[in-house]
Design an enzyme around this catalytic site. Structure first.
Site, PDB file in Angstrom:
ATOM      1  N   HIS A   1       0.872  -1.177   0.000  1.00  0.00           N
ATOM      2  CA  HIS A   1       0.000   0.000   0.000  1.00  0.00           C
ATOM      3  C   HIS A   1       0.917   1.238   0.000  1.00  0.00           C
ATOM      4  O   HIS A   1       2.016   1.192   0.527  1.00  0.00           O
ATOM      5  CB  HIS A   1      -0.836  -0.046   1.288  1.00  0.00           C
ATOM      6  CG  HIS A   1      -1.916   0.983   1.390  1.00  0.00           C
ATOM      7  ND1 HIS A   1      -1.679   2.262   1.826  1.00  0.00           N
ATOM      8  CD2 HIS A   1      -3.248   0.909   1.149  1.00  0.00           C
ATOM      9  CE1 HIS A   1      -2.831   2.934   1.841  1.00  0.00           C
ATOM     10  NE2 HIS A   1      -3.792   2.135   1.428  1.00  0.00           N
TER      11      HIS A   1
ATOM     12  N   ASP B   1       3.078  -4.826   8.216  1.00  0.00           N
ATOM     13  CA  ASP B   1       1.880  -3.996   8.084  1.00  0.00           C
ATOM     14  C   ASP B   1       0.669  -4.918   8.217  1.00  0.00           C
ATOM     15  O   ASP B   1       0.339  -5.671   7.306  1.00  0.00           O
ATOM     16  CB  ASP B   1       1.918  -3.284   6.724  1.00  0.00           C
ATOM     17  CG  ASP B   1       0.585  -2.625   6.360  1.00  0.00           C
ATOM     18  OD1 ASP B   1      -0.415  -2.804   7.088  1.00  0.00           O
ATOM     19  OD2 ASP B   1       0.559  -1.935   5.327  1.00  0.00           O
TER      20      ASP B   1
ATOM     21  N   GLN C   1      -4.413  -5.480   6.991  1.00  0.00           N
ATOM     22  CA  GLN C   1      -5.368  -6.419   6.388  1.00  0.00           C
ATOM     23  C   GLN C   1      -5.300  -7.820   6.995  1.00  0.00           C
ATOM     24  O   GLN C   1      -5.963  -8.729   6.497  1.00  0.00           O
ATOM     25  CB  GLN C   1      -5.133  -6.509   4.865  1.00  0.00           C
ATOM     26  CG  GLN C   1      -5.314  -5.194   4.132  1.00  0.00           C
ATOM     27  CD  GLN C   1      -6.749  -4.672   4.113  1.00  0.00           C
ATOM     28  OE1 GLN C   1      -7.694  -5.364   4.512  1.00  0.00           O
ATOM     29  NE2 GLN C   1      -6.915  -3.453   3.655  1.00  0.00           N
TER      30      GLN C   1
ATOM     31  N   LYS D   1     -10.400  -0.930  10.531  1.00  0.00           N
ATOM     32  CA  LYS D   1     -10.528  -2.104   9.660  1.00  0.00           C
ATOM     33  C   LYS D   1     -10.917  -3.348  10.462  1.00  0.00           C
ATOM     34  O   LYS D   1     -11.218  -4.388   9.895  1.00  0.00           O
ATOM     35  CB  LYS D   1      -9.229  -2.352   8.899  1.00  0.00           C
ATOM     36  CG  LYS D   1      -8.943  -1.266   7.850  1.00  0.00           C
ATOM     37  CD  LYS D   1      -7.789  -1.653   6.973  1.00  0.00           C
ATOM     38  CE  LYS D   1      -7.160  -0.483   6.244  1.00  0.00           C
ATOM     39  NZ  LYS D   1      -7.974   0.018   5.132  1.00  0.00           N
TER      40      LYS D   1
ATOM     41  N   CYS E   1      -4.656   2.414  -3.807  1.00  0.00           N
ATOM     42  CA  CYS E   1      -3.463   2.938  -3.128  1.00  0.00           C
ATOM     43  C   CYS E   1      -2.277   1.990  -3.294  1.00  0.00           C
ATOM     44  O   CYS E   1      -1.482   1.812  -2.364  1.00  0.00           O
ATOM     45  CB  CYS E   1      -3.720   3.205  -1.642  1.00  0.00           C
ATOM     46  SG  CYS E   1      -4.977   4.445  -1.368  1.00  0.00           S
TER      47      CYS E   1
HETATM   48  N1  7TS Z   1      -1.665  -0.935   4.698  1.00  0.00           N
HETATM   49  C1  7TS Z   1      -2.547  -1.704   4.053  1.00  0.00           C
HETATM   50  C2  7TS Z   1      -2.160  -3.088   3.631  1.00  0.00           C
HETATM   51  C3  7TS Z   1      -3.822  -1.203   3.804  1.00  0.00           C
HETATM   52  O1  7TS Z   1      -4.714  -1.978   3.179  1.00  0.00           O
HETATM   53  C4  7TS Z   1      -4.164   0.113   4.227  1.00  0.00           C
HETATM   54  C5  7TS Z   1      -5.503   0.726   3.914  1.00  0.00           C
HETATM   55  C6  7TS Z   1      -3.200   0.849   4.918  1.00  0.00           C
HETATM   56  C7  7TS Z   1      -1.963   0.296   5.114  1.00  0.00           C
HETATM   57  C8  7TS Z   1      -3.480   2.205   5.442  1.00  0.00           C
HETATM   58  O2  7TS Z   1      -4.363   2.145   6.502  1.00  0.00           O
HETATM   59  P1  7TS Z   1      -4.906   3.470   7.193  1.00  0.00           P
HETATM   60  O3  7TS Z   1      -5.960   2.989   8.123  1.00  0.00           O
HETATM   61  O4  7TS Z   1      -3.756   4.092   7.903  1.00  0.00           O
HETATM   62  O5  7TS Z   1      -5.436   4.339   6.100  1.00  0.00           O
HETATM   63  N2  7TS Z   1      -6.155   0.145   2.815  1.00  0.00           N
HETATM   64  C9  7TS Z   1      -7.234   0.642   2.186  1.00  0.00           C
HETATM   65  C10 7TS Z   1      -7.861  -0.041   1.134  1.00  0.00           C
HETATM   66  O6  7TS Z   1      -7.493  -1.113   0.694  1.00  0.00           O
HETATM   67  N3  7TS Z   1      -8.898   0.701   0.700  1.00  0.00           N
HETATM   68  O7  7TS Z   1      -8.957   1.809   1.435  1.00  0.00           O
HETATM   69  C11 7TS Z   1      -7.932   1.784   2.369  1.00  0.00           C
END
Ligand code: 7TS
Length: 404
Positions: free
Chosen positions: A122, A199, A202, A225, A363
């Site tokens: 990401h 990370d 997910q 999430k 992203c």
């Molecule tokens: N890393 C991964 C693997 C992600 O899927 C996401 C967000 C992030 C980092 C960032 O997370 P945040 O909560 O700090 O924004 N992924 C997604 C997505 O797949 N669609 O919208 C956000």
């Protein structure tokens, strides 16, 4: 037993309609919907217990502090960290990775040192390292993947040199759904004297995570999430490592003593938590973690795996479908394109039928480049999705496909 009808009653938003159609929410990798216990925890906190934490002798402040620190302990046990001192509250995965890039980068990386990421990251696990590259002249290296979406493990090992200091990889890809072999990645990193950040954005929503077992040095995830609120997340770090790193932000909460000449810092984890923490968010996150733990992460995982396999099987019958990510180790994400239909058109038409999916680059633009596409459609599943929803999704997709 997994009673989906009962579970779905915990999520009021699932009862609503979109354009007079029942909502079929398949954008869970972006954010999950919230159970009532979580939204209740938020309003209860504001309505009955609100006070700033760690500073008041009065009843409310102490009670709020107790809940905030109990939440830290709840997170500790959820990811099986050794100590609550290793749990740093952040705004989310993005902030956690930026914290490590900034603080670990400051302490341990200098010009020519190398950080390894993977093709499937990401942007939040790419750009912080590029910012560090601009500041410090570090070198960014990238693990290749095969067409099915698996990391090339030989390619990974070949990247290491004397200068490799850190590996930073997704536990689960938000596009391909690949579950990366993080334990093995950590072993290899450590054998080369490097640290590893995982990370977990997910992975935490979908299966049980054990940071001691995977032996990662850092682990970041987002509350929103995993059925918690937005604006709260967690960075885990091994205690001795965090101890050796400088603060990320300066301000209240993170200091031991301040004079104009010299300031000393608080002990862990407070050293990394400048300013008033999101104590409502931490309490609500702990409530969400309780919710999934009572259901059981293994049960959730089994349900979602079954649903994903079922969706793949149903989708495969549609002419012109192309999947991205067909690893044997795959989680609750299905990315695809269908014939020449632009994913944006697909998403827009599905939306009119009440079906929410994500379209675009997710992203992960370097990953789009790897597959030679600008964008993909993506359905992602959560603990409350049903086979009937998958059927509705596949039928709607077929209908849209026939329109083109
Ligand atoms: N890393 C991964 C693997 C992600 O899927 C996401 C967000 C992030 C980092 C960032 O997370 P945040 O909560 O700090 O924004 N992924 C997604 C997505 O797949 N669609 O919208 C956000």
């Amino acid at each position: 037993m997994y009673h989906l009808d009962e579970i779905r009653k915990d999520f009021p938003i699932l009862q609503r309609t979109i354009y007079n159609k029942p909502l079929v929410y398949l954008d869970n990798a972006a954010t999950t919907q919230k159970p009532l216990c979580v939204t209740n925890a938020i309003s209860e906190m504001y309505n009955t217990l609100n006070a700033n934490v760690h500073r008041g002798v009065h009843f409310l402040s102490q009670r709020a502090t107790d809940l905030h620190e109990a939440a830290r302990e709840r997170v500790r046990s959820f990811i099986n960290a050794r100590s609550a001192a290793e749990i740093i509250f952040t705004r989310g995965t993005t902030e956690g990775i930026n914290l490590v890039a900034s603080s670990f980068g400051e302490a341990f990386l200098s010009e020519g040192d190398e950080v390894i990421v993977s093709t499937m990251e990401h942007h939040s696990n790419i750009v912080p390292w590029q910012l560090l590259r601009d500041r410090k002249g570090i070198v960014l290296k990238v693990i290749p993947i095969d067409d099915a979406g698996n990391l090339d493990m030989d390619g990974y090992e070949a990247l290491f040199t004397q200068r490799t200091k850190l590996v930073s990889v997704a536990h689960v890809s938000n596009v391909l759904g690949t579950i990366n072999p993080v334990k093995r990645l950590a072993e290899i990193a450590h054998a080369h004297g490097a640290k590893i950040l995982v990370d977990g954005a997910q992975s935490t929503p979908h299966f049980a995570v054990d940071v001691q077992d995977m032996d990662c040095d850092f682990f970041a995830f987002s509350g929103h999430k995993v059925y918690g609120p937005t604006g709260i997340g967690v960075l885990y770090g091994k205690e001795s490592l965090l101890d050796s790193m400088p603060p990320y932000h300066g301000g209240g909460e993170m200091i031991a003593r301040v004079t104009f000449e010299h300031t000393t810092y608080e002990r862990l984890p407070f050293k990394f938590e400048a300013g008033t923490p999101n104590y409502v968010g931490t309490h609500a996150l702990a409530t969400a973690l309780d919710y999934v733990s009572v259901l059981g992460m293994d049960v959730i995982s089994a349900h979602e795996r079954e649903l994903t396999a079922y969706a793949m099987e149903q989708l495969r019958s549609l002419p012109g479908i192309k999947f991205f990510g067909e690893s044997a180790e795959k989680d609750a994400v299905v990315a695809f394109n269908i014939a020449d239909i632009h994913p944006l058109d697909l998403g827009t038409l599905l939306d009119r039928l009440g079906i929410a999916i994500r379209t675009g680059h997710h992203c992960a633009q370097p990953l789009m480049q790897r597959y030679g596409v600008e964008s993909m459609a993506r359905a992602s599943f959560a603990l409350y999705n049903t086979k009937a929803e998958v059927d509705a999704f596949v039928a709607a997709l077929d209908r849209v496909r026939k329109m083109f």
